[in-house]
Design an enzyme around this catalytic site. Structure first.
Site, PDB file in Angstrom:
ATOM      1  N   HIS A   1       0.676  -0.990   0.275  1.00  0.00           N
ATOM      2  CA  HIS A   1       0.152  -0.114   0.033  1.00  0.00           C
ATOM      3  C   HIS A   1       0.253   0.997  -0.238  1.00  0.00           C
ATOM      4  O   HIS A   1       0.694   2.359  -0.914  1.00  0.00           O
ATOM      5  CB  HIS A   1      -0.984  -0.257   1.568  1.00  0.00           C
ATOM      6  CG  HIS A   1      -1.968   1.320   1.406  1.00  0.00           C
ATOM      7  ND1 HIS A   1      -2.943   1.015   1.023  1.00  0.00           N
ATOM      8  CD2 HIS A   1      -1.550   2.707   2.235  1.00  0.00           C
ATOM      9  CE1 HIS A   1      -3.403   2.825   1.541  1.00  0.00           C
ATOM     10  NE2 HIS A   1      -2.298   3.114   1.718  1.00  0.00           N
ATOM     11  N   GLU A   2       1.837   1.094   0.882  1.00  0.00           N
ATOM     12  CA  GLU A   2       2.473   2.852   1.263  1.00  0.00           C
ATOM     13  C   GLU A   2       3.421   2.765  -0.050  1.00  0.00           C
ATOM     14  O   GLU A   2       3.598   3.953  -0.960  1.00  0.00           O
ATOM     15  CB  GLU A   2       3.627   2.495   2.405  1.00  0.00           C
ATOM     16  CG  GLU A   2       2.583   2.409   3.804  1.00  0.00           C
ATOM     17  CD  GLU A   2       1.725   3.730   3.665  1.00  0.00           C
ATOM     18  OE1 GLU A   2       2.251   5.184   3.068  1.00  0.00           O
ATOM     19  OE2 GLU A   2       0.906   3.204   4.394  1.00  0.00           O
TER      20      GLU A   2
ATOM     21  N   HIS B   1       1.322   4.467  -3.119  1.00  0.00           N
ATOM     22  CA  HIS B   1       1.974   5.847  -2.747  1.00  0.00           C
ATOM     23  C   HIS B   1       3.443   6.679  -3.241  1.00  0.00           C
ATOM     24  O   HIS B   1       3.174   7.453  -4.068  1.00  0.00           O
ATOM     25  CB  HIS B   1       1.732   6.211  -0.964  1.00  0.00           C
ATOM     26  CG  HIS B   1       0.341   5.919  -0.993  1.00  0.00           C
ATOM     27  ND1 HIS B   1      -0.793   6.701  -1.665  1.00  0.00           N
ATOM     28  CD2 HIS B   1       0.132   5.181   0.874  1.00  0.00           C
ATOM     29  CE1 HIS B   1      -2.038   6.469  -0.790  1.00  0.00           C
ATOM     30  NE2 HIS B   1      -1.023   5.582   0.018  1.00  0.00           N
TER      31      HIS B   1
ATOM     32  N   ASP C   1      -5.175   9.164   3.490  1.00  0.00           N
ATOM     33  CA  ASP C   1      -6.029   9.251   2.098  1.00  0.00           C
ATOM     34  C   ASP C   1      -6.881   9.783   1.375  1.00  0.00           C
ATOM     35  O   ASP C   1      -7.065  10.020   0.529  1.00  0.00           O
ATOM     36  CB  ASP C   1      -5.634   7.421   1.430  1.00  0.00           C
ATOM     37  CG  ASP C   1      -4.287   6.657   1.742  1.00  0.00           C
ATOM     38  OD1 ASP C   1      -3.504   7.878   1.816  1.00  0.00           O
ATOM     39  OD2 ASP C   1      -4.548   5.492   1.627  1.00  0.00           O
TER      40      ASP C   1
END
Length: 237
Positions: A60-61, A64, A170
């Site tokens: 997930h990170e 980004h 987010d």
């Protein structure tokens, strides 16, 4: 003292784990061992499930971070902690289109992982993913189907939860990006922060009333983060 250990490097980004991360593994081992009644087998299962969950958090990170790198933003590292993963970026672009793409990348990764797991379950004829009833029945069981159900559901929940418009989550950054298309960046930040703090208050009250202290802690982080980023944006402006 440096409380983080470097695990590996991906695209120039150091992936680190905070030493306090061991606390979540101890908690997971205890919870799964007691709740399932499986003793040591349940404890090992809990540790494996938690490690795989935080692999999803790492991806997930990275979603980004890799999107940010495309816009020339330097990402120093990603650190895994008991409550979350944290990508350290030098800055968040004020261009609303860039911020929107960076913010949405993380939840999209979680939805992609969930879709992949559902596909794997279909290929292996895993009954845990054939219906809502089967999914609920498999959740919490120390088995392959239980692990598949757990990881699929948690990735969907992670994606949806992060899209709550509570700045600086987010969803809150998506909200600010959309607002910044109609007004200056500082005003958009102030409005997004106010909405974020309002939702954090509701989140904290709900957590307190339901006994979910994890939700209360998240609400505190959101409240403080929204206030800090709003203040920084006003000073910069």
């Amino acid at each position: 003292m440096n409380w983080s250990l470097k695990l590996l490097k991906v695209k120039g980004i150091d992936i680190k784990v905070h030493l306090t991360f061991v606390l979540i593994l101890i908690w997971a081992a205890y919870r799964w061992s007691v709740s399932t009644g499986e003793g040591m087998q349940g404890a090992v299962f809990g540790i494996v499930a938690t490690l795989l969950l935080f692999l999803s958090v790492t991806l997930h990170e990275l979603g980004h971070s890799l999107q940010a790198q495309k816009f020339g933003v330097k990402v120093r590292d990603i650190t895994l902690m008991p409550m979350r993963g944290l990508a350290q970026m030098e800055e968040i672009p004020e261009d609303p289109n860039k911020e929107l793409r960076i913010a949405i990348a993380g939840p999209l990764v979680n939805f992609g992982i969930a879709a992949l797991l559902i596909g794997i379950g279909a290929l292996l004829d895993a009954r845990a993913l054939l219906s809502i009833e089967e999914l609920q029945a498999s959740l919490g069981s120390v088995s392959w189907s239980g692990l598949l159900a757990y990881l699929t559901s948690t990735n969907i929940i992670l994606g949806l939860f992060n899209l709550i418009p509570a700045f600086p989550m987010d969803g809150g950054r998506v909200l600010r990006a959309l607002l910044a298309r109609k007004m200056d960046h500082a005003k958009a930040t102030r409005i997004a922060a106010q909405i974020g703090q309002g939702l954090a208050l509701l989140m904290g009250l709900w957590g307190f009333m339901s006994g979910s202290w994890t939700l209360v802690l998240i609400a505190i982080f959101v409240w403080m983060g929204a206030g800090q980023e709003s203040q920084e944006a006003q000073v910069k402006h």
